[in-house]
Design an enzyme around this catalytic site. Structure first.
Site, PDB file in Angstrom:
ATOM      1  N   GLU A  92      34.660  68.910  40.936  1.00  0.00           N
ATOM      2  CA  GLU A  92      35.640  69.912  40.571  1.00  0.00           C
ATOM      3  C   GLU A  92      36.206  70.585  41.807  1.00  0.00           C
ATOM      4  O   GLU A  92      35.527  70.724  42.834  1.00  0.00           O
ATOM      5  CB  GLU A  92      34.990  70.949  39.659  1.00  0.00           C
ATOM      6  CG  GLU A  92      34.534  70.292  38.361  1.00  0.00           C
ATOM      7  CD  GLU A  92      33.879  71.236  37.378  1.00  0.00           C
ATOM      8  OE1 GLU A  92      34.046  71.019  36.176  1.00  0.00           O
ATOM      9  OE2 GLU A  92      33.196  72.188  37.792  1.00  0.00           O
ATOM     10  N   CYS A 112      24.315  67.796  44.495  1.00  0.00           N
ATOM     11  CA  CYS A 112      23.730  68.268  45.746  1.00  0.00           C
ATOM     12  C   CYS A 112      22.233  68.026  45.669  1.00  0.00           C
ATOM     13  O   CYS A 112      21.618  68.256  44.630  1.00  0.00           O
ATOM     14  CB  CYS A 112      24.013  69.758  45.941  1.00  0.00           C
ATOM     15  SG  CYS A 112      23.378  70.384  47.517  1.00  0.00           S
ATOM     16  N   CYS A 116      18.890  74.358  45.205  1.00  0.00           N
ATOM     17  CA  CYS A 116      18.671  75.804  45.255  1.00  0.00           C
ATOM     18  C   CYS A 116      18.413  76.305  43.827  1.00  0.00           C
ATOM     19  O   CYS A 116      19.035  75.835  42.870  1.00  0.00           O
ATOM     20  CB  CYS A 116      19.883  76.508  45.859  1.00  0.00           C
ATOM     21  SG  CYS A 116      20.172  76.011  47.566  1.00  0.00           S
ATOM     22  N   CYS A 119      21.459  77.483  41.440  1.00  0.00           N
ATOM     23  CA  CYS A 119      22.739  76.778  41.528  1.00  0.00           C
ATOM     24  C   CYS A 119      22.847  75.660  40.499  1.00  0.00           C
ATOM     25  O   CYS A 119      21.998  74.765  40.451  1.00  0.00           O
ATOM     26  CB  CYS A 119      22.918  76.222  42.940  1.00  0.00           C
ATOM     27  SG  CYS A 119      24.408  75.227  43.125  1.00  0.00           S
ATOM     28  N   CYS A 339      31.733  80.785  41.212  1.00  0.00           N
ATOM     29  CA  CYS A 339      30.777  80.246  42.185  1.00  0.00           C
ATOM     30  C   CYS A 339      29.511  79.794  41.478  1.00  0.00           C
ATOM     31  O   CYS A 339      28.955  80.522  40.668  1.00  0.00           O
ATOM     32  CB  CYS A 339      30.354  81.312  43.184  1.00  0.00           C
ATOM     33  SG  CYS A 339      31.693  82.071  44.027  1.00  0.00           S
TER      34      CYS A 339
END
Ligand code: SAH
Ligand code: SF4
Length: 361
Positions: A92, A112, A116, A119, A339
């Site tokens: 995205e 990823c 984390c 996230c 975010c």
């Protein structure tokens, strides 16, 4: 013969390509104008190229941006595009309009691997790195979609590499894509208007400083190693002492005289007064600004957003010591574009590899 995707090439690579087919280097710059300033998707309209070259190019080269999936527009004007990057994989890219600028938030990996705790991208695992064409292609598409303002200026004035993925773990493609973003023959953005956000890959921060210093944001999120080990597991490899030293080195050579520390505010986890005090201590000799990020929830995250009052008090505590602390406005959360909410679609390979290892054990 495989045709070269010209969107994969920065200026140096494009010059080498034209030389390899017996053409003069200045052709590279002409073609860059067409590709990146006019958003050309074919060779036919490139009228300042010799006819013979225009005829030859499609045999050896192609212009292949990532495939555009659907677009969503938030009530606050934020826009999100989905890009298809192979079977079952989508990333995205998000455009955030503000009064004084327009920012595009770009992804660098499909998923990823760093996992984390807070996230959504990290929770999806990792599939692969994006290519240069797929990274710069996000800007290419967004510019085509948004066009220019009445004065003829581009709507996108800033780029942040803060979408899906860890840019510094896809170093070469990221640097080549950024080099196009900065190149006056392509997007012509200033180094201060392109920001790479990293979770703190120390050796790659040093390489970036040497190769392509742009504005740097570091995802800090914790004020001590024990907490950061949990929230940002890469901290176990590059702990805070090393990270702070790398930040200081970066500021010396970087285009801005500060590092932005991103700090996600998690209720009861990292938002207490003593955490603010530790942060002040930790960063006492690093020129920096703090950007406090309200946590954006996603299903099963296990965290809560800190109350507004807690965030205000945390910011005041930092500012009372003369530091700069801003709080990020949450944008586009009605379309999951805020975010940490970028999820796209990731056919996770890291987990599968892990599962295979567990089964074998
Ligand atoms: N991998 C890089 C860049 C992508 S993440 C990095 O970690 O810096 C971009 C930013 O989104 C990071 O600062 C990250 O902390 C933030 N983020 C991740 N999950 C979030 C969430 N759930 N809510 C708010 N911000 C989040
Ligand atoms: Fe990866 Fe950044 Fe998400 Fe961490 S915050 S999992 S490094 S994308």
């Amino acid at each position: 013969m495989n045709r070269v995707n010209l969107l994969d090439l920065d200026q140096a690579a494009l010059v080498a390509f034209f030389e390899s087919i017996g053409e003069k280097p200045f052709r590279a710059r002409q073609v860059m104008h067409w590709l990146h300033q006019y958003g050309a998707d074919s060779f036919e309209g490139m009228t300042d190229l010799a006819k013979s070259l225009r005829a030859k190019l499609p045999e050896v080269a192609e212009i292949r941006p990532p495939v555009l999936g659907h677009e969503q527009i938030s009530a606050d004007g934020t826009r999100k595009w989905l890009l298809e990057v192979g079977p079952s994989n989508r990333v995205e890219t998000v455009f955030i309009p503000e009064t004084d600028r327009g920012t595009l938030c770009v992804s660098t990996q499909v998923g990823c691997a760093l996992d984390c705790a807070f996230c959504s991208t990290g929770k999806q695992g990792f599939n692969r790195n994006l290519s240069v064409a797929e990274i710069v292609g996000q800007l290419w598409w967004a510019n085509r979609a948004l066009g220019r303002d009445p004065k003829g200026e581009r709507i996108i004035s800033n780029v942040v590499l803060m979408g899906m993925g860890e840019p510094l773990l896809n170093f070469d493609a990221t640097v080549a894509a950024v080099s196009l973003m900065l190149d006056d023959h392509a997007y012509g953005l200033s180094r201060r208007r392109v920001t790479i956000s990293t979770s703190g890959i120390v050796p790659a921060m040093d390489r970036l400083r040497e190769r392509m210093p742009v504005a740097l944001a570091v995802s800090l999120h914790a004020s001590n190693d024990a907490l950061r080990d949990e929230l940002v597991p890469i901290n176990r490899k590059y702990p805070l002492k090393q990270l702070m030293a790398a930040c200081k080195r970066y500021v010396n050579d970087g285009p801005r005289d500060f590092i932005t520390f991103e700090y996600i505010m998690l209720d009861g986890v990292n938002d207490r007064p003593e955490h603010a005090d530790q942060l002040l201590q930790l960063t006492r000799d690093v020129p920096c600004k703090f950007n406090l990020i309200p946590f954006n929830p996603f299903p099963m995250s296990g965290f809560r957003r800190s109350p507004g009052e807690t965030v205000r008090r945390f910011a005041s505590r930092l500012m009372a010591e003369g530091r700069i602390a801003t709080t990020r406005k949450t944008r586009g959360d009605d379309i999951d574009a805020a975010c940490g909410q970028l999820a796209g679609q990731v056919e996770d390979r890291s987990r599968r590899v892990l599962q295979r290892m567990e089964l074998a054990a």
